[in-house]
Design a protein around this motif. Structure first.
Motif, PDB file in Angstrom:
ATOM      1  N   PHE A 172      -6.030  -1.342  11.006  1.00  0.00           N
ATOM      2  CA  PHE A 172      -7.084  -1.673  10.046  1.00  0.00           C
ATOM      3  C   PHE A 172      -7.400  -3.159  10.040  1.00  0.00           C
ATOM      4  O   PHE A 172      -6.523  -3.995  10.304  1.00  0.00           O
TER       5      PHE A 172
ATOM      6  N   TYR B   3       2.479  11.173  -8.991  1.00  0.00           N
ATOM      7  CA  TYR B   3       1.542  11.658 -10.015  1.00  0.00           C
ATOM      8  C   TYR B   3       0.973  13.015  -9.619  1.00  0.00           C
ATOM      9  O   TYR B   3       0.922  13.950 -10.417  1.00  0.00           O
ATOM     10  N   LEU B   4       0.549  13.115  -8.380  1.00  0.00           N
ATOM     11  CA  LEU B   4      -0.043  14.376  -7.916  1.00  0.00           C
ATOM     12  C   LEU B   4       0.959  15.515  -7.996  1.00  0.00           C
ATOM     13  O   LEU B   4       0.619  16.648  -8.356  1.00  0.00           O
TER      14      LEU B   4
ATOM     15  N   GLN C 126     -10.561  -3.917   5.521  1.00  0.00           N
ATOM     16  CA  GLN C 126     -10.266  -2.511   5.248  1.00  0.00           C
ATOM     17  C   GLN C 126      -9.014  -2.364   4.396  1.00  0.00           C
ATOM     18  O   GLN C 126      -8.955  -1.541   3.487  1.00  0.00           O
TER      19      GLN C 126
ATOM     20  N   ILE D 169      -3.669  12.759   0.927  1.00  0.00           N
ATOM     21  CA  ILE D 169      -2.655  11.891   0.329  1.00  0.00           C
ATOM     22  C   ILE D 169      -1.301  12.584   0.312  1.00  0.00           C
ATOM     23  O   ILE D 169      -0.270  11.977   0.612  1.00  0.00           O
TER      24      ILE D 169
ATOM     25  N   PHE E   4     -15.430   7.040  -8.705  1.00  0.00           N
ATOM     26  CA  PHE E   4     -15.851   6.459  -7.438  1.00  0.00           C
ATOM     27  C   PHE E   4     -17.269   6.876  -7.072  1.00  0.00           C
ATOM     28  O   PHE E   4     -17.716   7.971  -7.425  1.00  0.00           O
TER      29      PHE E   4
ATOM     30  N   CYS F  71      -0.479  -1.002   9.143  1.00  0.00           N
ATOM     31  CA  CYS F  71      -1.773  -1.629   8.874  1.00  0.00           C
ATOM     32  C   CYS F  71      -2.476  -2.113  10.123  1.00  0.00           C
ATOM     33  O   CYS F  71      -3.629  -2.547  10.067  1.00  0.00           O
TER      34      CYS F  71
ATOM     35  N   LEU G  89     -10.451   6.127   5.571  1.00  0.00           N
ATOM     36  CA  LEU G  89      -9.280   5.264   5.697  1.00  0.00           C
ATOM     37  C   LEU G  89      -7.994   6.085   5.630  1.00  0.00           C
ATOM     38  O   LEU G  89      -7.051   5.858   6.396  1.00  0.00           O
ATOM     39  N   LEU G  90      -7.962   7.052   4.730  1.00  0.00           N
ATOM     40  CA  LEU G  90      -6.759   7.873   4.595  1.00  0.00           C
ATOM     41  C   LEU G  90      -6.508   8.675   5.863  1.00  0.00           C
ATOM     42  O   LEU G  90      -5.364   8.802   6.303  1.00  0.00           O
TER      43      LEU G  90
ATOM     44  N   GLU H 197      -9.850  -3.172   0.889  1.00  0.00           N
ATOM     45  CA  GLU H 197     -10.641  -2.079   0.317  1.00  0.00           C
ATOM     46  C   GLU H 197      -9.761  -0.870  -0.009  1.00  0.00           C
ATOM     47  O   GLU H 197      -9.841  -0.296  -1.090  1.00  0.00           O
ATOM     48  N   LEU H 198      -8.896  -0.538   0.928  1.00  0.00           N
ATOM     49  CA  LEU H 198      -8.014   0.614   0.726  1.00  0.00           C
ATOM     50  C   LEU H 198      -7.088   0.403  -0.466  1.00  0.00           C
ATOM     51  O   LEU H 198      -6.940   1.278  -1.322  1.00  0.00           O
ATOM     52  N   LYS H 199      -6.509  -0.773  -0.531  1.00  0.00           N
ATOM     53  CA  LYS H 199      -5.618  -1.061  -1.664  1.00  0.00           C
ATOM     54  C   LYS H 199      -6.361  -0.956  -2.982  1.00  0.00           C
ATOM     55  O   LYS H 199      -5.843  -0.427  -3.963  1.00  0.00           O
ATOM     56  N   LYS H 200      -7.581  -1.473  -2.988  1.00  0.00           N
ATOM     57  CA  LYS H 200      -8.381  -1.457  -4.208  1.00  0.00           C
ATOM     58  C   LYS H 200      -8.669  -0.015  -4.638  1.00  0.00           C
ATOM     59  O   LYS H 200      -8.479   0.362  -5.796  1.00  0.00           O
ATOM     60  N   LEU H 201      -9.089   0.776  -3.681  1.00  0.00           N
ATOM     61  CA  LEU H 201      -9.407   2.171  -3.991  1.00  0.00           C
ATOM     62  C   LEU H 201      -8.168   2.920  -4.463  1.00  0.00           C
ATOM     63  O   LEU H 201      -8.216   3.697  -5.419  1.00  0.00           O
ATOM     64  N   LEU H 202      -7.049   2.681  -3.803  1.00  0.00           N
ATOM     65  CA  LEU H 202      -5.820   3.364  -4.191  1.00  0.00           C
ATOM     66  C   LEU H 202      -5.395   2.980  -5.597  1.00  0.00           C
ATOM     67  O   LEU H 202      -4.952   3.825  -6.380  1.00  0.00           O
ATOM     68  N   ASN H 203      -5.535   1.720  -5.917  1.00  0.00           N
ATOM     69  CA  ASN H 203      -5.145   1.304  -7.261  1.00  0.00           C
ATOM     70  C   ASN H 203      -6.050   1.920  -8.323  1.00  0.00           C
ATOM     71  O   ASN H 203      -5.587   2.295  -9.397  1.00  0.00           O
ATOM     72  N   SER H 204      -7.328   2.029  -8.012  1.00  0.00           N
ATOM     73  CA  SER H 204      -8.228   2.703  -8.953  1.00  0.00           C
ATOM     74  C   SER H 204      -7.800   4.150  -9.144  1.00  0.00           C
ATOM     75  O   SER H 204      -7.746   4.655 -10.265  1.00  0.00           O
ATOM     76  N   LEU H 205      -7.498   4.771  -8.030  1.00  0.00           N
ATOM     77  CA  LEU H 205      -7.085   6.169  -8.096  1.00  0.00           C
ATOM     78  C   LEU H 205      -5.808   6.323  -8.921  1.00  0.00           C
ATOM     79  O   LEU H 205      -5.663   7.228  -9.738  1.00  0.00           O
ATOM     80  N   LYS H 206      -4.911   5.388  -8.712  1.00  0.00           N
ATOM     81  CA  LYS H 206      -3.658   5.430  -9.465  1.00  0.00           C
ATOM     82  C   LYS H 206      -3.929   5.304 -10.954  1.00  0.00           C
ATOM     83  O   LYS H 206      -3.310   6.001 -11.763  1.00  0.00           O
TER      84      LYS H 206
ATOM     85  N   ILE I 139       1.093   7.432  -6.264  1.00  0.00           N
ATOM     86  CA  ILE I 139       0.028   8.421  -6.422  1.00  0.00           C
ATOM     87  C   ILE I 139       0.555   9.810  -6.109  1.00  0.00           C
ATOM     88  O   ILE I 139       0.273  10.777  -6.824  1.00  0.00           O
TER      89      ILE I 139
ATOM     90  N   SER J  87       1.967   2.138  -3.418  1.00  0.00           N
ATOM     91  CA  SER J  87       0.865   2.739  -4.178  1.00  0.00           C
ATOM     92  C   SER J  87       0.703   4.206  -3.835  1.00  0.00           C
ATOM     93  O   SER J  87       0.562   5.053  -4.722  1.00  0.00           O
ATOM     94  N   ILE J  88       0.731   4.495  -2.554  1.00  0.00           N
ATOM     95  CA  ILE J  88       0.550   5.883  -2.136  1.00  0.00           C
ATOM     96  C   ILE J  88       1.704   6.741  -2.644  1.00  0.00           C
ATOM     97  O   ILE J  88       1.505   7.858  -3.119  1.00  0.00           O
TER      98      ILE J  88
ATOM     99  N   MET K 128       0.826  -1.188   0.000  1.00  0.00           N
ATOM    100  CA  MET K 128       0.000   0.000   0.000  1.00  0.00           C
ATOM    101  C   MET K 128       0.874   1.257   0.000  1.00  0.00           C
ATOM    102  O   MET K 128       0.570   2.245  -0.668  1.00  0.00           O
TER     103      MET K 128
ATOM    104  N   LEU L 270     -12.888   6.049   1.433  1.00  0.00           N
ATOM    105  CA  LEU L 270     -11.480   6.326   1.144  1.00  0.00           C
ATOM    106  C   LEU L 270     -10.947   7.450   2.032  1.00  0.00           C
ATOM    107  O   LEU L 270      -9.868   7.331   2.626  1.00  0.00           O
TER     108      LEU L 270
END
Lengths: 155, 155
Positions: B128, A22-23, B132, B16, A128, B125, A139-140, B135-144, A19, A15-16, A12, A136
């Motif tokens: 969490f 990118y940001l 969770q 983020i 989303f 982690c 969690l963040l 879910e967080l990993k999934k959301l982050l990857n989508s965002l990426k 991201i 990934s962050i 994770m 999200l």
DNA sequence: TATTACATGTTGCATTTGTAACATAAATAT
DNA sequence: ATATTTATGTTACAAATGCAACATGTAATA
């Protein structure tokens, strides 16, 4: 039997970090374009923090933006040179500190940029559902709290 | 009626960015400590990407780590100087390119560091649930993915 | 064929950032 | 009272980063 250590790039954290890169790239392009290089993303964020936290000194600001005092001072130097903020001495615990506030010009400028940033923020969330966004963000923020406890920011 | 534009600092993007700053500070401290300043977080990540993507040239690596060619080249210079990777010329589309691979020393070193990084990743982690995390990993990857489409990395 | 564009890696210089030290003054300790 | 520690901000120099240009060679185009 060998222990199967997962790759860092599957984590994770990675990934962050990606991201965030990118940001950073996008922020730089975006701001240099819509402000003709007059304002950096970091300066913009700093202004927002100043607005949301009136009457703080430089060090308090540094703690909020998670930068050291030197860097924070330099950001303020730049904002002041552009006439977007005004700095003034004040007392805090019987100590002389420097505080800052937005100028008229800075306020107007900031409002304008803020409006123009919105569409981009919306774009990012388009994929989303509202529920996912809420989740999200939640969690963040939890993660940020965990990090705030672990990491000592050198201020 | 004035439009109520939310503060940037309330946005997901800001969260983020703050998390990323925490990760950067912590990563720097952590690596400088456990490697005696011999390896930076970015070098570590780069090695992992190289391992996960064998037989790529410098530019392909740059695309993966989201850094420009200059910076990527410099990371590789450093890793090579430390004897952790070996660079060699090869062909790609009839073009001469530079590829790289871990040395024996680099491999051993990397395995060691990777193991030591695990506890930290676990700590993050702890707060969490497994669900969770997923879910967080999934959301982050989508965002990426969203960002990957929007942001053009200058490579 | 000549020319232009693209792909890849590097170099040189300017800008940014980080680190250590300094400067000042108040709080605390001896 | 004197010395030490803490808080705040700044300065000076070193290190990292970014940007433009270069160098080389291939592909595409005129």
């Amino acid at each position: 039997m060998t222990k199967n250590v997962p790759h860092f790039t599957d984590s994770m954290v990675y990934s962050i970090e990606q991201i965030a890169i990118y940001l950073e790239i996008h922020g730089k392009n975006f701001f240099s374009q819509i402000t003709n290089g007059e304002l950096t993303p970091e300066e913009f964020r700093t202004i927002d923090v100043i607005l949301c936290n009136p009457n703080i000194c430089q060090r308090d600001l540094a703690k909020l933006i998670l930068r050291d005092r030197v860097r924070t001072g330099r950001i303020l130097d730049a904002l002041e040179a552009k006439g977007l903020i005004r700095r003034f001495g004040d007392m805090k615990n019987k100590r002389l500190v420097k505080k800052m506030e937005l100028t008229e010009k800075g306020n107007k400028y900031f409002q304008d940029i803020t409006k123009r940033v919105q569409p981009y923020l919306v774009t990012l969330c388009e994929k989303f559902s509202d529920k996912q966004i809420v989740e999200l963000k939640k969690l963040l923020n939890s993660l940020k709290e965990v990090l705030a406890e672990i990491v000592k920011v050198p201020v």
